[in-house]
Scaffold this active site. Structure first.
Site, PDB file in Angstrom:
ATOM      1  N   ASP A 266       0.844  -1.211   0.000  1.00  0.00           N
ATOM      2  CA  ASP A 266       0.000   0.000   0.000  1.00  0.00           C
ATOM      3  C   ASP A 266       0.874   1.253   0.000  1.00  0.00           C
ATOM      4  O   ASP A 266       0.602   2.217  -0.701  1.00  0.00           O
ATOM      5  CB  ASP A 266      -1.027  -0.006   1.155  1.00  0.00           C
ATOM      6  CG  ASP A 266      -0.453  -0.163   2.544  1.00  0.00           C
ATOM      7  OD1 ASP A 266       0.754  -0.473   2.693  1.00  0.00           O
ATOM      8  OD2 ASP A 266      -1.213   0.039   3.516  1.00  0.00           O
TER       9      ASP A 266
ATOM     10  N   SER B 249     -11.654   2.305  28.356  1.00  0.00           N
ATOM     11  CA  SER B 249     -11.702   1.108  27.515  1.00  0.00           C
ATOM     12  C   SER B 249     -11.870  -0.137  28.380  1.00  0.00           C
ATOM     13  O   SER B 249     -11.089  -0.356  29.317  1.00  0.00           O
ATOM     14  CB  SER B 249     -10.411   0.982  26.697  1.00  0.00           C
ATOM     15  OG  SER B 249     -10.384  -0.312  26.114  1.00  0.00           O
TER      16      SER B 249
ATOM     17  N   GLY C 199      -2.838  -6.455  18.486  1.00  0.00           N
ATOM     18  CA  GLY C 199      -1.505  -6.783  17.964  1.00  0.00           C
ATOM     19  C   GLY C 199      -1.471  -8.066  17.160  1.00  0.00           C
ATOM     20  O   GLY C 199      -0.446  -8.719  17.076  1.00  0.00           O
TER      21      GLY C 199
ATOM     22  N   LEU D 197      -4.895  -7.681  12.715  1.00  0.00           N
ATOM     23  CA  LEU D 197      -6.261  -7.545  12.190  1.00  0.00           C
ATOM     24  C   LEU D 197      -6.762  -6.099  12.348  1.00  0.00           C
ATOM     25  O   LEU D 197      -7.958  -5.833  12.342  1.00  0.00           O
ATOM     26  CB  LEU D 197      -7.212  -8.529  12.891  1.00  0.00           C
ATOM     27  CG  LEU D 197      -6.828 -10.010  12.755  1.00  0.00           C
ATOM     28  CD1 LEU D 197      -7.790 -10.896  13.534  1.00  0.00           C
ATOM     29  CD2 LEU D 197      -6.806 -10.446  11.287  1.00  0.00           C
ATOM     30  N   SER D 198      -5.823  -5.199  12.536  1.00  0.00           N
ATOM     31  CA  SER D 198      -6.100  -3.753  12.536  1.00  0.00           C
ATOM     32  C   SER D 198      -6.932  -3.253  13.702  1.00  0.00           C
ATOM     33  O   SER D 198      -7.855  -2.449  13.516  1.00  0.00           O
ATOM     34  CB  SER D 198      -6.785  -3.339  11.230  1.00  0.00           C
ATOM     35  OG  SER D 198      -5.899  -3.452  10.183  1.00  0.00           O
ATOM     36  N   SER D 199      -6.578  -3.686  14.907  1.00  0.00           N
ATOM     37  CA  SER D 199      -7.297  -3.126  16.052  1.00  0.00           C
ATOM     38  C   SER D 199      -7.016  -1.622  16.175  1.00  0.00           C
ATOM     39  O   SER D 199      -7.901  -0.853  16.562  1.00  0.00           O
ATOM     40  CB  SER D 199      -6.925  -3.853  17.342  1.00  0.00           C
ATOM     41  OG  SER D 199      -5.533  -3.867  17.518  1.00  0.00           O
TER      42      SER D 199
ATOM     43  N   GLU E 262      -1.889   8.003  12.673  1.00  0.00           N
ATOM     44  CA  GLU E 262      -0.941   6.912  12.931  1.00  0.00           C
ATOM     45  C   GLU E 262       0.487   7.321  12.518  1.00  0.00           C
ATOM     46  O   GLU E 262       1.453   7.057  13.221  1.00  0.00           O
ATOM     47  CB  GLU E 262      -1.385   5.666  12.151  1.00  0.00           C
ATOM     48  CG  GLU E 262      -0.492   4.484  12.332  1.00  0.00           C
ATOM     49  CD  GLU E 262      -1.119   3.343  13.128  1.00  0.00           C
ATOM     50  OE1 GLU E 262      -2.345   3.333  13.315  1.00  0.00           O
ATOM     51  OE2 GLU E 262      -0.358   2.466  13.550  1.00  0.00           O
TER      52      GLU E 262
ATOM     53  N   ASP F 113      -5.344  -0.281   5.967  1.00  0.00           N
ATOM     54  CA  ASP F 113      -6.136  -0.717   7.119  1.00  0.00           C
ATOM     55  C   ASP F 113      -7.283   0.240   7.393  1.00  0.00           C
ATOM     56  O   ASP F 113      -8.436  -0.169   7.590  1.00  0.00           O
ATOM     57  CB  ASP F 113      -5.259  -0.806   8.376  1.00  0.00           C
ATOM     58  CG  ASP F 113      -4.092  -1.760   8.190  1.00  0.00           C
ATOM     59  OD1 ASP F 113      -4.092  -2.484   7.179  1.00  0.00           O
ATOM     60  OD2 ASP F 113      -3.202  -1.772   9.044  1.00  0.00           O
TER      61      ASP F 113
HETATM   62  C1  GLA Z   1       0.124  -2.817   8.364  1.00  0.00           C
HETATM   63  C2  GLA Z   1      -0.040  -1.382   7.853  1.00  0.00           C
HETATM   64  C3  GLA Z   1      -0.662  -1.355   6.456  1.00  0.00           C
HETATM   65  C4  GLA Z   1       0.052  -2.301   5.506  1.00  0.00           C
HETATM   66  C5  GLA Z   1       0.251  -3.674   6.149  1.00  0.00           C
HETATM   67  C6  GLA Z   1       1.117  -4.576   5.301  1.00  0.00           C
HETATM   68  O1  GLA Z   1      -1.115  -3.405   8.580  1.00  0.00           O
HETATM   69  O2  GLA Z   1      -0.835  -0.626   8.731  1.00  0.00           O
HETATM   70  O3  GLA Z   1      -0.673  -0.035   5.956  1.00  0.00           O
HETATM   71  O4  GLA Z   1       1.262  -1.754   5.062  1.00  0.00           O
HETATM   72  O5  GLA Z   1       0.847  -3.585   7.415  1.00  0.00           O
HETATM   73  O6  GLA Z   1       0.490  -4.846   4.094  1.00  0.00           O
END
Ligand code: GLA
Length: 391
Positions: A38, A69, A124, A127-129, A162, A174
């Site tokens: 990305d 939280s 962690g 999965l983008s918490s 971020e 993400d």
């Molecule tokens: C993390 C980053 C994303 C992407 C992935 C790897 O999740 O937040 O922007 O670069 O790693 O694909």
């Protein structure tokens, strides 16, 4: 008790009873293919999950945010005003960062809120918490202050928070996936232009199985930033040599082979080889999905893992072990690491009739090889960030 009821009870306990309470939700995401490209202007193919982060939010008339939280109860109530946004190395930094960027972009954030959070994305785990929390906060700040901001702008604010406030140079994937997800659809996102297309991902007889190695991503942020810096250095080498590209992923494999000798460091060269080949794989995988060729999709997932293991070097013993076990299991279509890597989760496509035996085989072999216990989730592909209703 439902999540909502448990949260409501806690909200009253922490903040007292308030009249104006709203419930918001932002999912986590899993990336099916297109890893670490990305930020190289490539294509990615993630989807939003049905689990994520919830918040009960009650608007305040002053500019103070008080937040709690249920995932970090020992931190108690974290309080800050929009006049003083300083990083404090707690979970609420992600929320502060969002407010900070809104203000830096010139939006008027007059109203704060009392907010209770609860998330069911493993932290962690890739999965983008964190993106989920950022975009959730962005959605609430917009609604609280009635700002004229669309979801793509919230997504960009999430990434900026971020990058600038937290200090991780992540790409946009993400935040985009958790903001813009659609039920039963994956998103083909061109990270260079932010053009995107939804592609149906409701597969007949096949499920998306997420495999959590339960290996925390130690030092992941610094290694992530290092990978990104290598790609940037290689891009500069190529541009200095007269190669007319804006991003690494502007190259196809043939072009890469012609210009690769301009890349000064051997390490950067293999990183770029991953990025270029991964971008090609994403486009091929979407075509194979459209053509109902799920076997080809699975093969491309496997190749993606190998490239991330050997060229990009972001897998590690645990991810390699769980993915290799998945490759050998009956009923598997394909498997690869997902997210930033260095631990966290892998994703696989598995025939519905084999899911139980798949989980048993992979789980046992993984434990034998690593001494760790894996968790498995069958992914439901859900909607992006939104208000769920008034309470
Ligand atoms: C993390 C980053 C994303 C992407 C992935 C790897 O999740 O937040 O922007 O670069 O790693 O694909």
């Amino acid at each position: 008790m439902e999540i909502q009821e448990i949260m409501l009870k806690k909200f009253v306990e922490v903040f007292g009873d308030k009249e104006n309470k709203e419930l918001f939700f932002t999912p986590g995401r899993v990336n099916l293919i297109g890893e670490h490209i990305d930020y190289n202007g490539g294509f990615v193919f993630p989807c939003a999950l049905s689990f994520g982060t919830y918040a009960i939010c009650s608007k305040r008339e002053d500019n103070i945010f008080r937040m709690y939280s249920m995932n970090f109860e020992k931190d108690g109530v974290v309080e800050f005003s929009t006049d003083k946004l300083v990083k404090a190395d707690v979970w609420a930094d992600y929320c502060k960062g969002i407010v900070d960027i809104f203000i830096k972009k010139g939006y008027e954030v007059k109203n704060g809120a009392d907010i209770l959070f609860f998330g069911n994305i493993p932290n962690g785990a890739g999965l983008s918490s964190s993106a989920s929390l950022e975009v959730l906060m962005g959605t609430m700040v917009r609604d609280l202050n009635e700002l004229d901001v669309d979801m793509v702008e919230i997504v960009k604010i999430g990434q900026m928070a971020e990058n600038q406030f937290i200090g991780v140079s992540c790409g946009i994937m993400d935040q985009f996936a958790v903001g813009m997800g659609k039920e039963d659809q994956a998103i083909l996102l061109d990270c260079n232009t932010l053009d995107y297309k939804y592609v149906p991902i409701k597969l007949e007889d096949v499920s998306i199985v997420i495999m959590n190695t339960n290996k925390r991503r130690g030092l992941a942020d610094s290694k992530y930033n290092e990978r990104r810096a290598s790609c940037e250095a290689a891009l500069k080498d190529l541009q200095d040599a007269g190669v007319e590209i804006k991003n690494i992923c502007d190259l196809n494999m043939e072009e890469f082979d012609k210009v690769k000798h301009f890349i000064k460091s051997d390490e950067a060269l293999v990183r770029v080889r991953h990025a270029v080949s991964e971008n090609v794989r994403v486009l091929e995988s979407v075509e194979s999905l459209k053509a109902n060729d799920i076997a080809k999709f699975g093969k491309l997932m496997n190749e993606s893992h190998i490239s991330l293991r050997d060229d990009y070097e972001v897998t590690g013993k645990e991810l390699d072990s769980i993915v290799a076990a998945a490759w050998d299991a009956e009923g598997v279509i394909g498997a690869r690491m997902t997210g930033a890597g260095f631990g966290g989760c892998a994703v696989s496509l598995v025939k519905n009739s084999s899911i139980d035996s798949f989980i048993k085989y992979v789980g046992e072999r993984y434990t034998k090889e690593t001494g760790l216990k894996a968790d498995f989730y069958i992914a439901n592909v859900g909607e992006g960030s939104r208000k769920l209703g008034d309470l």
